[in-house]
Design an enzyme around this catalytic site. Structure first.
Site, PDB file in Angstrom:
ATOM      1  N   CYS A  10       0.903  -1.344   0.004  1.00  0.00           N
ATOM      2  CA  CYS A  10       0.111  -0.038   0.089  1.00  0.00           C
ATOM      3  C   CYS A  10       0.925   1.225  -0.039  1.00  0.00           C
ATOM      4  O   CYS A  10       2.058   1.086   0.144  1.00  0.00           O
ATOM      5  CB  CYS A  10      -0.894  -0.137   1.191  1.00  0.00           C
ATOM      6  SG  CYS A  10      -0.174   0.176   2.830  1.00  0.00           S
ATOM      7  N   CYS A  13       2.914   1.763   3.158  1.00  0.00           N
ATOM      8  CA  CYS A  13       4.059   0.832   3.123  1.00  0.00           C
ATOM      9  C   CYS A  13       5.191   1.355   2.479  1.00  0.00           C
ATOM     10  O   CYS A  13       6.445   1.099   2.891  1.00  0.00           O
ATOM     11  CB  CYS A  13       3.497  -0.666   2.777  1.00  0.00           C
ATOM     12  SG  CYS A  13       2.249  -1.190   3.666  1.00  0.00           S
TER      13      CYS A  13
END
Length: 77
Positions: A10, A13
């Site tokens: 994501c 991340c």
């Protein structure tokens, strides 16, 4: 030093990985930075919300992108 970025890719991340790499570069320290995307491995750390940041087996943060200052303290300290 082993730094694990826990998450499935994501945006948060990706940002966490960028923060860690920037701090490492600025500090001149060497570390193995590993991206962990396996859900079972992430759960084994007790992390339910990504991103997660693990340094030498210790969970430092979960569910948010850490600040550069926090990462600096963790890797130097």
């Amino acid at each position: 030093m082993k730094i694990e970025i826990l998450g499935t890719g994501c945006a948060k991340c990706v940002k966490t990985k960028e923060v860690v790499e920037k701090v490492l570069q600025e500090s001149g320290l060497q570390a193995d930075v590993v991206k962990v995307e396996d859900f079972e491995t992430i759960l084994s750390y007790g992390i339910m919300i990504t991103p997660g940041l693990v340094i030498d087996g210790e969970v430092m943060v979960a569910g948010r992108v850490p600040s550069e200052d926090n990462v600096r303290k963790w890797i130097n300290g």
